[in-house]
Write an enzyme that holds these catalytic residues in place. Structure first.
Site, short mmCIF file in Angstrom:
data_model
loop_
_atom_site.label_atom_id
_atom_site.label_comp_id
_atom_site.label_asym_id
_atom_site.label_seq_id
_atom_site.Cartn_x
_atom_site.Cartn_y
_atom_site.Cartn_z
N GLU A 1 -8.15 -5.59 2.01
CA GLU A 1 -7.41 -5.16 0.82
C GLU A 1 -5.91 -5.14 1.13
OE1 GLU A 1 -9.15 -1.61 -0.95
OE2 GLU A 1 -11.13 -2.35 -0.43
N HIS B 1 -2.83 1.55 -9.68
CA HIS B 1 -3.55 0.39 -9.13
C HIS B 1 -3.07 -0.84 -9.89
CE1 HIS B 1 -6.68 -2.28 -7.78
NE2 HIS B 1 -7.15 -1.35 -6.98
N ARG C 1 -0.43 5.35 -0.60
CA ARG C 1 -1.69 5.29 0.15
C ARG C 1 -2.12 3.85 0.42
NH1 ARG C 1 -7.35 4.95 -1.63
NH2 ARG C 1 -6.48 4.65 -3.69
N HIS D 1 -3.99 5.67 -10.85
CA HIS D 1 -5.21 5.53 -10.04
C HIS D 1 -5.41 6.68 -9.05
CE1 HIS D 1 -8.37 3.31 -8.00
NE2 HIS D 1 -7.71 3.34 -6.86
N ARG E 1 0.19 -1.76 -2.62
CA ARG E 1 0.03 -1.52 -4.06
C ARG E 1 1.30 -1.21 -4.81
NH1 ARG E 1 -5.44 1.90 -4.27
NH2 ARG E 1 -6.62 0.11 -3.59
#
Ligand code: FAD
Ligand code: SIN
Length: 526
Positions: free
Chosen positions: A113, A241, A384, A349, A288
């Site tokens: 990811e 997100h 994060r 998110h 992100r």
């Protein structure tokens, strides 16, 4: 009604369930959840849980990736601890019955990811959260020391304040004696007394009108601890997100996992132009904050309502096999992911900040722990790293369990707590006051406190929120409590904290981007 227990667990996601299973070997546990035991953010997790499993990955790489994503605000000691302890806690999940996908050679199939330099995400197809949630719920339901109470809503934690004593945020002697809990079937508020209380109430996504979070995510735990004068921190770091399915009217927004980009899917504008390389050399798999901001920027330039995720160059059979959930969902909307572009937009998110805790998940209020998304451990910093939150939850559930078990015999249940005073309250005449204010809060936060901020927008948000705060507090004082009213009140509290902390941060960092203090540097200045 008064109920007494050794451990009171508030919330039934991965944090609350795993803590309950660990402490239940040492005392009586009461676990409450405001809807049913299964409903939680955890249930909707898709990509998976990050941990170092095989070479060429190693702890140092996972630590570095986490620190880079966190944009200089992570606590390095915490990062190292979580990265090193995650594999053992994932093994614990497996021992409890969680089934992660394996490849033909019997090794765990590891996804990739955004921001990860290696494949390190264990998963169950694209329904990892459901696999974890249902396995843990099954264990909890069958444990003789755990009493489960669904449709029970924690309203406030109980401290010396309820004994008429002054409690201040600067004091370090505040004690938690349990919580006042609204039974949603009887509308009565009962007193739950406990030696140890765990808050594991999850995130705050419903502050925004577009969110991947289910309805339960209304920041209740953060608001309760703030009202009880515990310390809350890092609230300005809301993670959007980058890719939720663009399907106007659908709530919550359906997530299109980042693992799909890890599998090779590419972000494009609606005219099929790739754009991410303009913003970051890592392209569609940049962290992100960068990807969400880039999409927001492209949507503003083009005036389009969404961008697209292109999977048409990927092996169709493997694609459907790895992402059956996304494939099915898109199919139900007439989108064949092997051929058609998937329309996507960013959505609120994850809350990176929350209740400040130490290395054992202990909050600044004695006998009160906070674990999972509700907490601020120092792991995520300003942003994060994908799939680090499930790992954080299991590592801290284990640490909080050990710490609270160690202290259990030193604590006595407080017997002098007054029952909830509902004297003089009535049912609100018009529920529309609550539902309308709920929507207004979401609009204020979405319009003024979103991906890109400014001093002017934050100031305006604070003024608008203050009006709704006053109206809601007046209503709260005279009303028989309902879930919606309490959630609205909590969202307002949490929104206030986000705006205040965003106003106080005079720079752009990680997820907090403000046009008044644009970030200097090669890739982020857009
Ligand atoms: P939750 O799982 O949200 O559980 C909170 C619980 O508290 C719920 O049971 C709720 O009903 C209860 N509760 C709340 N308020 C009250 C109250 N007042 N009284 C009583 N009960 C209450 N993270 C990853 O690491 N990997 C992923 O792949 C991933 N994918 C995600 C996909 C989606 C769509 C979403 C929304 C999140 C994803 N995340 C992922 C984030 C991760 O799922 C969450 O951060 C994590 O599951 C939070 O777990 P938790 O136990 O802290 O809270
Ligand atoms: C995803 O699957 O993209 C979500 C992962 C996460 O939020 O950590």
């Amino acid at each position: 009604m008064i109920k007494e227990t050794d451990f009171l667990v508030i919330g039934s996601g991965i944090a609350g369930l795993s803590f309950a299973l660990k402490v239940a070997e040492h005392g009586k546990v009461v676990l409450i959840s405001k809807t049913n035991l299964e409903e939680s953010n955890t249930k909707y997790a898709q990509g998976g849980i990050a941990a170092v499993t095989y070479k060429p990955d190693n702890f140092e790489k996972h630590v570095q990736d986490t620190l880079i994503a966190g944009d200089g605000l992570c606590n390095k000691e915490v990062v190292e601890m979580v990265v090193r302890e995650a594999p053992a806690q994932i093994q614990q999940l497996i021992d409890w019955g969680v089934d992660f996908d394996q490849n033909e050679s019997g090794k765990y199939d590891l996804g990739k990811e955004g921001g990860h330099s290696e494949n390190r995400v264990l998963h169950s197809k694209d329904k990892t959260g459901e696999e974890i949630q249902l396995s843990l719920v099954d264990k909890v339901k069958n444990h003789k020391n755990i009493e489960v109470l669904e449709n029970h809503f924690a309203v406030d934690i109980i401290t010396q304040h309820h004994l008429g004593k002054l409690v201040k945020r600067s004091h370090n002697n505040t004690e938690c004696y349990g919580a006042y809990v609204l039974d949603l079937k009887t509308d009565k508020v009962n007193t739950f007394l406990a030696k140890t209380t765990l808050i594991s109430t999850g995130g705050t996504g419903n502050l925004y009108d577009t969110t991947t979070n289910p309805k339960i995510a209304t920041g209740d735990g953060i608001a309760m601890v703030y009202r009880a004068k515990g310390i809350i921190e890092n609230m300005e770091f809301i993670q959007f997100h980058p890719t939720s399915l663009y399907n106007p009217g659908e709530k919550p927004s359906f997530l299109i996992t980042e693992a799909l980009r890890g599998f090779g899917a590419i972000l494009k504008t609606t005219d099929s132009s790739e754009f991410m390389k303009k913003y970051d050399k890592r392209g569609s798999l940049a962290p992100r904050d960068i990807v969400a901001r880039a999409i927001d920027h492209e949507m503003k330039i083009t005036g389009n309502d969404h961008v697209i995720l292109d999977c048409s160059h990927l092996d169709p059979e493997k694609l459907k096999d790895h992402f059956p959930n996304i494939s099915e969902k898109c199919k139900s909307l007439g989108i064949d992911i092997t051929k058609d572009p998937i329309p996507v937009i960013p959505a609120a998110h994850y809350m990176c900040g929350g209740i400040k805790v130490d290395e054992n998940g202990a909050s600044t209020i004695n006998q009160l722990y906070a674990v999972g998304e509700v907490s601020s451990t120092g792991l995520h910093g300003a942003n994060r790293l994908a799939s680090n939150s499930l790992s954080e939850a299991v590592v801290y559930a284990n640490r909080a369990a050990k710490d609270s078990i160690r202290r259990l015999n030193q604590i006595r249940i407080h017997s002098q707590i007054p029952e909830w005073d509902a004297h003089g309250t009535t049912y609100p005449e018009e529920m529309i006051m609550i539902t309308q204010n709920y929507k207004e809060v979401q609009q204020i936060m979405s319009n003024y406190v979103g991906i890109v901020r400014s001093n002017l927008r934050l100031e305006r948000a604070l003024k608008r929120l203050a009006i709704i705060y006053k109206e809601t507090e007046e209503l709260y004082e005279k009303s028989i409590l309902s879930q919606k009213l309490c959630e609205l009140r909590n969202l307002i509290n949490v929104g206030y904290l986000i705006i205040k902390m965003a106003k106080d941060l005079h720079e752009s960092r990680g997820l907090h981007y403000t046009i008044d203090y644009p970030k200097k540097g090669l890739i982020s200045e857009f």
